[in-house]
Design a protein around this motif. Structure first.
Motif, short mmCIF file in Angstrom:
data_model
loop_
_atom_site.label_atom_id
_atom_site.label_comp_id
_atom_site.label_asym_id
_atom_site.label_seq_id
_atom_site.Cartn_x
_atom_site.Cartn_y
_atom_site.Cartn_z
N GLN A 1 0.84 -1.21 0.00
CA GLN A 1 0.00 0.00 0.00
C GLN A 1 0.87 1.26 0.00
N VAL A 2 1.94 1.26 0.78
CA VAL A 2 2.87 2.40 0.81
C VAL A 2 3.47 2.61 -0.58
N PHE A 3 3.92 1.53 -1.19
CA PHE A 3 4.49 1.62 -2.54
C PHE A 3 3.47 2.23 -3.50
N LYS A 4 2.23 1.72 -3.45
CA LYS A 4 1.19 2.16 -4.38
C LYS A 4 0.78 3.61 -4.14
N GLU A 5 0.49 3.96 -2.88
CA GLU A 5 -0.10 5.27 -2.59
C GLU A 5 0.93 6.40 -2.52
N VAL A 6 2.16 6.08 -2.13
CA VAL A 6 3.18 7.14 -1.98
C VAL A 6 4.15 7.16 -3.15
N LEU A 7 4.69 6.02 -3.52
CA LEU A 7 5.75 5.99 -4.54
C LEU A 7 5.22 5.86 -5.96
N GLU A 8 4.28 4.97 -6.20
CA GLU A 8 3.77 4.79 -7.56
C GLU A 8 2.77 5.89 -7.94
N ASN A 9 2.18 6.50 -6.97
CA ASN A 9 1.24 7.61 -7.21
C ASN A 9 2.00 8.77 -7.85
N PRO A 10 1.58 9.23 -9.03
CA PRO A 10 2.31 10.31 -9.70
C PRO A 10 2.15 11.68 -9.03
N VAL A 11 1.23 11.78 -8.08
CA VAL A 11 0.94 13.05 -7.42
C VAL A 11 1.65 13.11 -6.06
N PHE A 12 2.28 14.24 -5.80
CA PHE A 12 2.88 14.46 -4.48
C PHE A 12 1.76 14.78 -3.50
N ASP A 13 1.62 13.94 -2.48
CA ASP A 13 0.56 14.12 -1.49
C ASP A 13 1.16 13.95 -0.10
N GLU A 14 1.44 15.07 0.55
CA GLU A 14 2.09 15.00 1.86
C GLU A 14 1.21 14.33 2.91
N LEU A 15 -0.10 14.39 2.74
CA LEU A 15 -1.00 13.72 3.68
C LEU A 15 -0.82 12.20 3.64
N LEU A 16 -0.55 11.66 2.47
CA LEU A 16 -0.29 10.22 2.36
C LEU A 16 1.05 9.86 3.02
N ILE A 17 2.03 10.74 2.89
CA ILE A 17 3.31 10.50 3.55
C ILE A 17 3.09 10.49 5.06
N GLU A 18 2.33 11.46 5.57
CA GLU A 18 2.03 11.53 7.01
C GLU A 18 1.26 10.31 7.49
N LYS A 19 0.43 9.74 6.63
CA LYS A 19 -0.36 8.55 6.99
C LYS A 19 0.56 7.35 7.24
N TYR A 20 1.58 7.19 6.42
CA TYR A 20 2.39 5.98 6.45
C TYR A 20 3.75 6.13 7.13
N PHE A 21 4.23 7.35 7.31
CA PHE A 21 5.58 7.55 7.85
C PHE A 21 5.53 8.39 9.12
N SER A 22 6.22 7.90 10.15
CA SER A 22 6.30 8.60 11.43
C SER A 22 7.10 9.90 11.27
N LYS A 23 6.76 10.88 12.07
CA LYS A 23 7.54 12.14 12.08
C LYS A 23 8.96 11.88 12.59
N GLU A 24 9.17 10.73 13.25
CA GLU A 24 10.49 10.33 13.74
C GLU A 24 11.26 9.51 12.70
N TYR A 25 10.72 9.40 11.51
CA TYR A 25 11.28 8.55 10.45
C TYR A 25 12.73 8.90 10.14
#
Length: 127
Positions: free
Chosen positions: A7-31
């Motif tokens: 899901q991370v690959f599909k929604e964040v990396l394969e998605n052609p659109v930059f969407d910071e909300l999706l990054i926040e959904k899947y990645f910790s601020k401590e990443y």
């Protein structure tokens, strides 16, 4: 966890659109991401994803193999990218993801350019 990473690959990396909300959904601020010779914190990772979206028109990731151990999933995957100039690059990626509270908190990754222009060898860490 394979489904989660897919899901991370599909929604964040394969998605052609930059969407910071999706990054926040899947990645910790401590990443923290260790990739080849670079270390990226969360903010740098966001910049990296933004840069990818500026350079890449299409990206497909294929998991070749994976292993899970508690909160860690290791993937051996192929990233096929088409750049905005029409050129194509292929990277082999070995990545160890640590998941905490349903978010990725750490990624230890090695990338190897297997096809394409050598100037794109650092596509996995460029920001």
């Amino acid at each position: 966890m394979k489904h989660f990473i897919r899901q991370v690959f599909k929604e964040v990396l394969e998605n052609p659109v930059f969407d910071e909300l999706l990054i926040e959904k899947y990645f910790s601020k401590e990443y923290i991401q260790l990739v080849d010779h670079s270390q990226l914190n969360y903010e740098e990772f966001v910049l990296h994803i933004k840069k990818l979206k500026e350079k890449v028109t299409e990206q497909k990731l294929e998991i070749i193999n994976y292993a899970e151990n508690g909160t860690v999933i290791f993937t051996n995957h192929i990233a096929k990218s088409t750049l905005k100039d029409g050129s194509k690059v292929v990277h082999k990626v070995l990545a160890e993801f640590t998941i905490q509270n349903h978010q990725i908190i750490r990624c230890d990754e090695l990338t190897l350019l297997v096809e394409g222009n050598h100037t794109e060898k650092d596509l996995g860490s460029e920001k």
